[in-house]
Every structure is written in C-alpha cells, then in structure tokens.
Motif scaffolding. Structure first.
Motif, mmCIF file in Angstrom:
data_model
loop_
_atom_site.group_PDB
_atom_site.id
_atom_site.type_symbol
_atom_site.label_atom_id
_atom_site.label_comp_id
_atom_site.label_asym_id
_atom_site.label_seq_id
_atom_site.Cartn_x
_atom_site.Cartn_y
_atom_site.Cartn_z
ATOM 1 N N SER A 62 -26.233 12.408 -15.795
ATOM 2 C CA SER A 62 -25.525 12.540 -14.754
ATOM 3 C C SER A 62 -24.092 13.126 -14.863
ATOM 4 O O SER A 62 -23.216 13.362 -13.741
ATOM 5 C CB SER A 62 -25.660 11.728 -13.639
ATOM 6 N N GLY A 63 -23.354 12.760 -16.033
ATOM 7 C CA GLY A 63 -22.183 13.214 -16.475
ATOM 8 C C GLY A 63 -21.177 12.045 -16.486
ATOM 9 O O GLY A 63 -19.897 12.017 -16.644
ATOM 10 N N VAL A 74 -26.645 16.218 -20.103
ATOM 11 C CA VAL A 74 -26.324 17.142 -18.578
ATOM 12 C C VAL A 74 -27.626 17.261 -17.810
ATOM 13 O O VAL A 74 -28.815 17.094 -18.279
ATOM 14 C CB VAL A 74 -25.942 18.656 -19.015
ATOM 15 N N ALA A 80 -24.484 23.908 -16.701
ATOM 16 C CA ALA A 80 -23.930 23.166 -17.662
ATOM 17 C C ALA A 80 -24.532 23.027 -19.162
ATOM 18 O O ALA A 80 -23.707 23.348 -20.273
ATOM 19 C CB ALA A 80 -23.988 21.666 -17.082
ATOM 20 N N ARG A 140 -18.498 17.699 -22.606
ATOM 21 C CA ARG A 140 -19.575 17.405 -21.498
ATOM 22 C C ARG A 140 -18.901 17.531 -20.296
ATOM 23 O O ARG A 140 -19.584 17.976 -19.200
ATOM 24 C CB ARG A 140 -20.066 16.146 -21.982
ATOM 25 N N HIS A 162 -20.074 20.004 -17.186
ATOM 26 C CA HIS A 162 -20.718 19.547 -16.064
ATOM 27 C C HIS A 162 -19.845 19.957 -14.635
ATOM 28 O O HIS A 162 -20.541 20.418 -13.643
ATOM 29 C CB HIS A 162 -20.519 17.829 -15.780
ATOM 30 N N ARG A 185 -21.609 22.659 -12.144
ATOM 31 C CA ARG A 185 -22.127 22.255 -10.940
ATOM 32 C C ARG A 185 -21.603 23.245 -10.124
ATOM 33 O O ARG A 185 -22.154 23.698 -9.058
ATOM 34 C CB ARG A 185 -21.559 20.838 -10.763
#
Length: 154
Positions: free
Chosen positions: A45-46, A117, A122, A133, A137, A141
C-alpha cells in the motif's frame, strides 16, 4: 486477512523458511509475531519502511526494528516470497483442472510483493528505471485515476 493463510503456508516451504523472522532484541531476543498478510498489505500500500518498522515492532528499539524490517523486506518480500508466490500463481493459472472460463489469479501479485506496490502503473514505473517506491506510488495512483476517469492526457 486470508482465511486460507496462503502466504503463511508458503513460509513453511524449505526455500522460504527463515525469511520472515523478527525478535524483540538483537541478542537473545524473543520472537515477535508480525502477521504476514497484514504486513504484505501495508508494504504494497506504500507505507514507508520506517512507518512499517514502527507498526510491525512497536515495542522494539527503533534502530533494531528498522534493521529487521529492511532485512525481512529484502529476504522475504523482494526475494523468497515473491518467487514462490509467482510459482504458485503460475501453477494455479495453468492447471489443466481449471475450466477455461474460471477466473485466474492476478499474475502481477508476485511483482507487487517484490516491489511494494499495488497498482500496475506504479509497477511499470519501478520496472522501467524509477527507483523511488514513494514516487512510483504517487505517480502510479494519479495515472490510474486519470485512466479510470478516461481523462485526456496533457
């Protein structure tokens, strides 16, 4: 998260054993349980690595928590777990027992785990030379949102 505990079962494979292991102290520490499915979700989820370290090991000294988090991400997510997940997905998706109309597992899942990711945009950035990263992200998104809304590009 998963009632079948697939990821936890993968950790029992000989080629993966020991790649997901946390302790409360560097020397003679007691094992700390960091639920794998929850950790994978947070990773892809980052969340930043320092935030992951604080969440996974809240009662552990910050430096030791960070060191273990980095080691487990590298050995667990970036190597062993992503590889066995990829093999499992391939075996399931190509099984002769699967009816042609049966939905297949997402073939990007292992790559998501490896790179941290959860969206193709991403992943494309990270496999095309972007090394951040966080940047992947953010840009990924936004690109996905634009694609979803069918907005024209600039």
């Amino acid at each position: 998260m998963s009632p079948h505990r697939v990821f936890e079962r993968l950790l029992e494979l000989p080629e993966v054993v020991g790649t997901w292991h946390f302790t409360d102290k560097e020397s003679k520490g007691t094992q700390v349980d960091v639920p794998l499915a929850t950790a994978i979700h947070a990773w892809i989820s980052g969340e930043t690595v320092p935030d992951l370290a604080r969440a996974w090991l809240p009662g552990v000294p910050a430096e030791w928590a960070l060191e273990q988090t980095v080691r487990n991400i590298s050995s667990g997510f970036e190597h062993a777990l992503s590889r066995v997940t990829s093999a499992l997905i391939n075996l399931v998706n190509t099984s002769p027992l699967m009816a042609p109309a049966t939905p297949r597992l997402n073939t990007h899942t292992a790559w998501y785990i490896r790179h941290g990711v959860d969206i193709e945009h991403a992943l494309a950035l990270l496999t095309s030379g972007i090394i951040s990263r966080c940047l992947a992200h953010s840009v990924g998104r936004r690109a996905a949102q634009r694609t979803d809304r069918s907005e024209p590009g600039c």
